[in-house]
Design an enzyme around this catalytic site. Sequence first.
Site, short mmCIF file in Angstrom:
data_model
loop_
_atom_site.label_atom_id
_atom_site.label_comp_id
_atom_site.label_asym_id
_atom_site.label_seq_id
_atom_site.Cartn_x
_atom_site.Cartn_y
_atom_site.Cartn_z
N GLY A 248 2.72 -32.98 11.74
CA GLY A 248 3.27 -32.97 13.10
C GLY A 248 4.28 -34.10 13.29
O GLY A 248 5.32 -33.92 13.95
N ASP A 249 3.99 -35.26 12.73
CA ASP A 249 4.91 -36.40 12.84
C ASP A 249 6.23 -36.08 12.14
O ASP A 249 7.31 -36.42 12.62
CB ASP A 249 4.28 -37.65 12.21
CG ASP A 249 2.89 -37.94 12.78
OD1 ASP A 249 2.65 -37.59 13.95
OD2 ASP A 249 2.05 -38.49 12.04
N1 LIG Z 1 -1.21 -25.60 6.03
C1 LIG Z 1 0.10 -25.60 6.30
N2 LIG Z 1 0.94 -24.77 5.62
C2 LIG Z 1 2.27 -24.75 5.89
N3 LIG Z 1 2.85 -25.50 6.85
C3 LIG Z 1 2.07 -26.33 7.56
C4 LIG Z 1 0.66 -26.45 7.32
N4 LIG Z 1 0.15 -27.36 8.16
C5 LIG Z 1 1.19 -27.82 8.90
N5 LIG Z 1 2.35 -27.19 8.57
C6 LIG Z 1 3.66 -27.34 9.20
O1 LIG Z 1 3.70 -28.55 9.94
C7 LIG Z 1 3.74 -28.29 11.35
C8 LIG Z 1 2.88 -29.29 12.11
O2 LIG Z 1 1.54 -29.17 11.68
P1 LIG Z 1 0.27 -29.32 12.63
O3 LIG Z 1 0.26 -28.22 13.63
O4 LIG Z 1 -0.91 -29.45 11.74
O5 LIG Z 1 0.60 -30.68 13.39
P2 LIG Z 1 -0.36 -31.85 13.92
O6 LIG Z 1 -1.74 -31.30 14.16
O7 LIG Z 1 0.33 -32.47 15.06
O8 LIG Z 1 -0.35 -32.85 12.69
P3 LIG Z 1 -0.45 -34.49 12.67
O9 LIG Z 1 -0.79 -34.94 14.05
O10 LIG Z 1 -1.48 -34.79 11.64
O11 LIG Z 1 0.88 -35.01 12.22
C9 LIG Z 1 3.30 -26.83 11.51
O12 LIG Z 1 3.85 -26.25 12.69
C10 LIG Z 1 3.87 -26.22 10.23
O13 LIG Z 1 5.26 -25.95 10.39
MG LIG Z 2 -0.03 -34.39 15.89
#
Ligand SMILES: Nc1ncnc2c1ncn2[C@@H]1O[C@H](COP(=O)(O)OP(=O)(O)OP(=O)(O)O)[C@@H](O)[C@H]1O
Ligand SMILES: [Mg+2]
Length: 304
Positions: A248-249
Site C-alpha cells: 500500500g505504501d
Molecule cells: N497478493 C498480491 N498480488 C498482487 N498484487 C498485490 C498483492 N497484494 C498487494 N498487491 C498490490 O498492492 C496494492 C496494495 O496492497 P494492499 O491492499 O495489501 O495494501 P495495504 O493493506 O495498504 O498494504 P500496507 O499497508 O502493508 O502497505 C494492491 O491494490 C495491489 O495492486
Molecule cells: Mg496500508
Amino acid sequence: MIYTVTLNPSIDYVVQVNQLNLGALNKMDNDMKFAGGKGINVSRVLHELGYDTTALGFLGGFTGDFIVDTLTNQGIPAAFTPIQDDTRINIKLKSETETEINGQGPDIHPGEVDALLRQLDSITRQDTVILSGSTPPSLQNDFQQQLIERIAATGAQFVSDTTGEGLTAALSHLPMLVKPNQEELAELFDVTLNNQQDVIHYGQKLLDLGARHAIVSMAGEGALLFTQDGIYHGSTPAGQVKNSVGAGDSMIAGFTGKVIETRDVLDAFLLSLAAGSATAFSDDLATAGNIDTLTEKVTIKRLA
Ligand SMILES: Nc1ncnc2c1ncn2[C@@H]1O[C@H](COP(=O)(O)OP(=O)(O)OP(=O)(O)O)[C@@H](O)[C@H]1O
Ligand SMILES: [Mg+2]
C-alpha cells in the site's frame, strides 16, 4: 518536494525460530533488522522511482540512530525531529505461525512536538506532504488533526494514509489522495463490505467527504480508483507473492510521484498498481526495474 511524515517509526526486528517453545530458551535460526515505518517506505519507493523526497517524523535514541544510518546508506534524504526517548522496536516472530509484537512508541515531549510543527511551517504550496501510519500514544488524539490543519494552512497538497479518526480529520481538509485498504474502508464507515458494489458505494463516499482522489486497495484483487470524473478498477499482474508488507505504501508513492509529474491520474494509477504488486512480489520493497516491468502488465478498466 514530496515530504513524508512518519510519527511512530520502528525498527522491525524479524526473528526466525523454526521450533518455538514458549516458556523455554529458544535459539534464533535467523534474525534481521529493518528501518520500518509507513512514511519511510513511501520515501524509499519515491526515491527508487527518481522523485525528490524527504522523510520527516520523530526519531530518538540508539534505535533512531539505526534508522537514520539505514536511510543515509540508501541515499534517502531525511530530516527527522530528534526526540529524547528511544524509537520503538517491533518484533516479527516467524515460526510455524507468525506473531507480531509491536512497541507502543516513545513519549514525545511538548518541545519536540513544537520542533516538528515548526519544520512544517517551511513547507510551501509547491510541496506535497504524505502523512502515513499511526500516532505514538503519548500524543493527544487530535494531533493528526493539528498536523493536517498546519499543512493545509501552507497551501501544500497532502495525502493521508491512516485510519479511523485521523482519516476522518484528513477528509475534511480535501486531501489530494486517501488510500484505505478494504478493511480500513469498512472500519471507517463501521460496515461490512460484501461485494464490489459495496466497496464502490463506500469508496465514493470518500470523495463526497472531501478527498480529491481515493484509491481503495484490495490486495490480490487490485484496486479501485475514485476521481471526480469516474471510477476505475486496476488489475494485478500474475506473479509470486513474497512479502506484501508495504504494498500500500508503494502504491501511494507511485500515484503521488506520477500525478505531480504528469497530472495524468490514470498514468499515476497505473504506476501505483505496478509499484504495489512489485513490492508484493519482492522480499523487501519494489525496485524501479521490477516496477517498470509490471507497468506493462497492469490493466485499468472504467467502471462508471
Ligand atoms: N497478493 C498480491 N498480488 C498482487 N498484487 C498485490 C498483492 N497484494 C498487494 N498487491 C498490490 O498492492 C496494492 C496494495 O496492497 P494492499 O491492499 O495489501 O495494501 P495495504 O493493506 O495498504 O498494504 P500496507 O499497508 O502493508 O502497505 C494492491 O491494490 C495491489 O495492486
Ligand atoms: Mg496500508
